[in-house]
Structures are given as structure tokens and as C-alpha cells.
Design an enzyme around this catalytic site. Structure first.
Site, PDB file in Angstrom:
ATOM      1  N   GLY A 179       4.042 -16.402 -10.526  1.00 27.46           N
ATOM      2  CA  GLY A 179       2.786 -15.636 -10.526  1.00 27.46           C
ATOM      3  C   GLY A 179       1.646 -16.414  -9.909  1.00 27.46           C
ATOM      4  N   ASP A 180       1.569 -17.697 -10.239  1.00 28.76           N
ATOM      5  CA  ASP A 180       0.525 -18.542  -9.642  1.00 28.76           C
ATOM      6  C   ASP A 180       0.725 -18.676  -8.142  1.00 28.76           C
ATOM      7  OD1 ASP A 180      -0.666 -18.985 -12.125  1.00 28.76           O
ATOM      8  OD2 ASP A 180       0.550 -20.766 -12.508  1.00 28.76           O
TER       9      ASP A 180
END
Length: 139
Positions: A92-93
Site C-alpha cells: 500500500g505504501d
């Protein structure tokens, strides 16, 4: 937590989350919608302090399409499948890094999402959140 979240919401221009976070957001705001796309659209339509700049809500769903919603509606962007998934930590990052890199360079939303998908795909095929020897995304 949700009280502070709701209070901050009116100041947010771009919001990125995953499908679980979208469900929690829908519940926090009391939306009737339970599907991710519907939640994203409703969330994008909530009032903003700076109404001149429409809110964008981006919801990733792992291997399923990423949804980008604005007050006018939503677009789904297919995720390119990878050969092997080794470690999803940091995916996600990594998506956010690629997505915002495109957005901040003024690239179209589709290109920015594709960059996010690419960076996440590199990270999930390795152990640990690594990117050092990967080819760079070309806009």
C-alpha cells in the site's frame, strides 16, 4: 477516533485506502452503501472546506481493480497480475509512492494509478519492502 476522522475529512483533497479501510469509512459515516465503489463515491461527495477542489478517493483492493472516485463518479483500473507474490508488506505504501509521484508531476490519473500498481508489484515480489534494483516506471 472516528470523531477526529470525520472532523478532519472536510480538509482532505486526496484520500487513499484499501477495501477494509473503505468498509470502516462507510460505517463511520453511516453510508447505506456497502460496496467499495459506492462508498468511494459517497466519500468523495462529502462536503469540503475548499469546495473549489473536488476530493478524490482512491481505494486499492489487492489483486482486484483500484477504484478512483470523485464527486462525479468512479473509474476502475485493472491491476496487472504478477508471477509470484512473496511479501505484501509495504504494498500500500509503495502504491501511494508511485501514485503520488505521478500526481505531483501533473500526470493523468490513469498514469499515476499505473505507476502505483507498478511500484506495488515490484515490492510484493520480494521479501521485505525493497525497490533498489528494480527498473524505474516510465511515464
Amino acid at each position: 477516533f472516528f470523531a477526529a476522522f470525520k472532523e478532519a475529512w472536510e480538509y482532505l483533497d486526496v484520500v487513499v485506502g484499501n477495501e477494509s479501510e473503505a468498509a470502516a469509512m462507510g460505517k463511520a459515516f453511516g453510508f447505506a452503501e456497502t460496496d467499495v465503489k459506492g462508498i468511494a463515491i459517497k466519500a468523495a461527495q462529502l462536503p469540503k472546506k475548499n469546495a473549489a477542489k473536488p476530493r478524490m478517493v482512491v481505494i486499492t483492493q489487492g489483486a482486484d481493480s483500484t477504484i478512483v472516485a470523485t464527486p462525479e463518479g468512479a473509474t476502475e483500473y485493472a491491476v496487472t497480475k504478477v508471477d509470484k507474490v512473496v511479501d505484501t508488506n509495504g504494498a500500500g505504501d509503495a502504491f501511494c509512492g508511485g501514485f503520488f509521484a505521478g500526481l505531483m508531476q501533473g500526470k493523468p490519473i490513469a498514469d499515476s494509478v499505473n505507476c502505483g500498481h507498478y511500484t506495488a508489484s515490484v515490492v510484493i515480489q520480494r521479501s521485505g519492502c525493497q525497490f533498489n534494483d528494480a527498473a524505474r516506471f516510465k511515464f
